[in-house]
Design a protein around this motif. Structure first.
Motif, PDB file in Angstrom:
ATOM      1  N   TYR A  60     -38.999  -4.824  28.043  1.00 41.40           N
ATOM      2  CA  TYR A  60     -38.144  -3.769  28.060  1.00 41.40           C
ATOM      3  C   TYR A  60     -38.508  -3.425  26.656  1.00 41.40           C
ATOM      4  O   TYR A  60     -38.931  -4.079  25.774  1.00 41.40           O
ATOM      5  N   ASP A  61     -38.261  -1.903  26.425  1.00 40.94           N
ATOM      6  CA  ASP A  61     -38.383  -1.356  25.142  1.00 40.94           C
ATOM      7  C   ASP A  61     -37.149  -0.909  24.658  1.00 40.94           C
ATOM      8  O   ASP A  61     -36.327  -0.118  25.066  1.00 40.94           O
ATOM      9  N   TYR A  62     -36.571  -1.644  23.439  1.00 38.52           N
ATOM     10  CA  TYR A  62     -35.394  -1.283  22.889  1.00 38.52           C
ATOM     11  C   TYR A  62     -35.378  -0.268  21.793  1.00 38.52           C
ATOM     12  O   TYR A  62     -34.501   0.024  21.211  1.00 38.52           O
ATOM     13  N   GLY A  63     -36.608   0.200  21.440  1.00 39.85           N
ATOM     14  CA  GLY A  63     -36.813   1.155  20.515  1.00 39.85           C
ATOM     15  C   GLY A  63     -37.047   0.576  18.985  1.00 39.85           C
ATOM     16  O   GLY A  63     -37.003   1.236  18.039  1.00 39.85           O
ATOM     17  N   GLU A  64     -37.003  -0.540  18.946  1.00 38.06           N
ATOM     18  CA  GLU A  64     -37.166  -1.282  17.703  1.00 38.06           C
ATOM     19  C   GLU A  64     -38.662  -1.043  17.070  1.00 38.06           C
ATOM     20  O   GLU A  64     -39.630  -0.967  17.903  1.00 38.06           O
TER      21      GLU A  64
END
Length: 258
Positions: A60-64
């Motif tokens: 997943y890509d949490y935007g961190e």
């Protein structure tokens, strides 16, 4: 130089022996050192299922780690205190992130309210800014909050850089509170487990040049606080709970990223 260093070490060892002897003499007197009991045996980590191949990409890509240069905003003296927070958020709508995570976008309704902040200030979702040197470069960053539908909150951090402004953090959640502690930005988020909450500390990472979630944990809350709100139904109130620029709660968090 090497013989000289050996002399220093021998002198230090002799001095340490004298001090140790004095301490041993004092142990027999009242108020001396006492044993705390046996310590548990340290057990090293054991790797499970070593035959499994390591993952090569995050699921997943949490935007961190995502950053964006804010167009049209100039900070020639590096003083973000002079910036208009509404203008910063409005300009950020046109910013191009260094990679697209899909987590920093705002809904059409929120964008409409942001565009109307000048004419309809009562419905403006941009909260008052807070300032803190989160990168350790001696200059304050601007911390902004934007109210989202569903009582969620978008938290954004802007850093003055090369005469302009760079967004170094953009995340959103149904938060309980947002706090500043030292150089960390800490978000408390409701857990689906009654009586527990998530607490994430975002910290500056010089290599990535972005705020990263360096510590993340789930905590059991005292019974006096009562049940925590469910993340899908409740979130932050419209009153900001962040610490001001001259006062910040001392919040300790230390856990591995889940």
């Amino acid at each position: 130089m090497r013989p000289h260093r050996r002399v220093q070490r021998r002198t230090a060892a002799a001095f340490g022996a004298v001090v140790g002897a004095v301490l041993l003499v004092g142990c027999g007197t009242s108020g001396g050192l006492r044993s705390a009991g046996a310590t548990p045996t340290a057990i090293g980590p054991a790797r499970l299922w070593p035959e499994l191949p390591p993952a090569s990409a995050a699921p997943y890509d949490y935007g961190e780690g995502e950053t964006a240069r804010i167009p049209g905003i100039e900070v020639p003296d590096g003083d973000v205190h002079r910036l208009d927070p509404v203008a910063v958020v409005q300009a950020g709508l046109k910013a191009r992130p260094n990679r697209s995570s899909g987590t920093v976008g705002l809904s059409a309704d929120t964008v409409r309210h942001i565009a109307a902040c000048r004419t309809e200030p009562a419905s403006c979702p941009v909260l008052q800014p807070y300032f803190r040197d989160l990168t350790g470069d001696g200059k304050d960053e601007m911390v902004l909050g934007v109210r989202l539908p569903g009582r969620q909150l978008s938290v954004r951090v802007y850093m003055p850089e090369a005469g302009g402004l760079t967004r170094i953090l953009s995340t959103a959640d149904a938060v309980i509170s947002v706090e500043l502690a030292g150089r960390d930005l800490i978000m408390r988020v409701p857990s689906a487990i009654t009586g527990y909450e998530y607490r994430t500390a975002w910290s500056w990472d010089g290599r990535q040049r972005a705020m990263l979630p360096t510590r993340d944990e789930i905590l059991r809350m005292p019974a006096s606080r009562g049940p925590q709100p469910h993340p899908t139904t409740t979130g932050p109130t419209t009153r900001s709970t962040t610490a001001g620029p001259t006062a910040a709660p001392s919040v300790g968090v230390s856990a591995e990223r889940r």
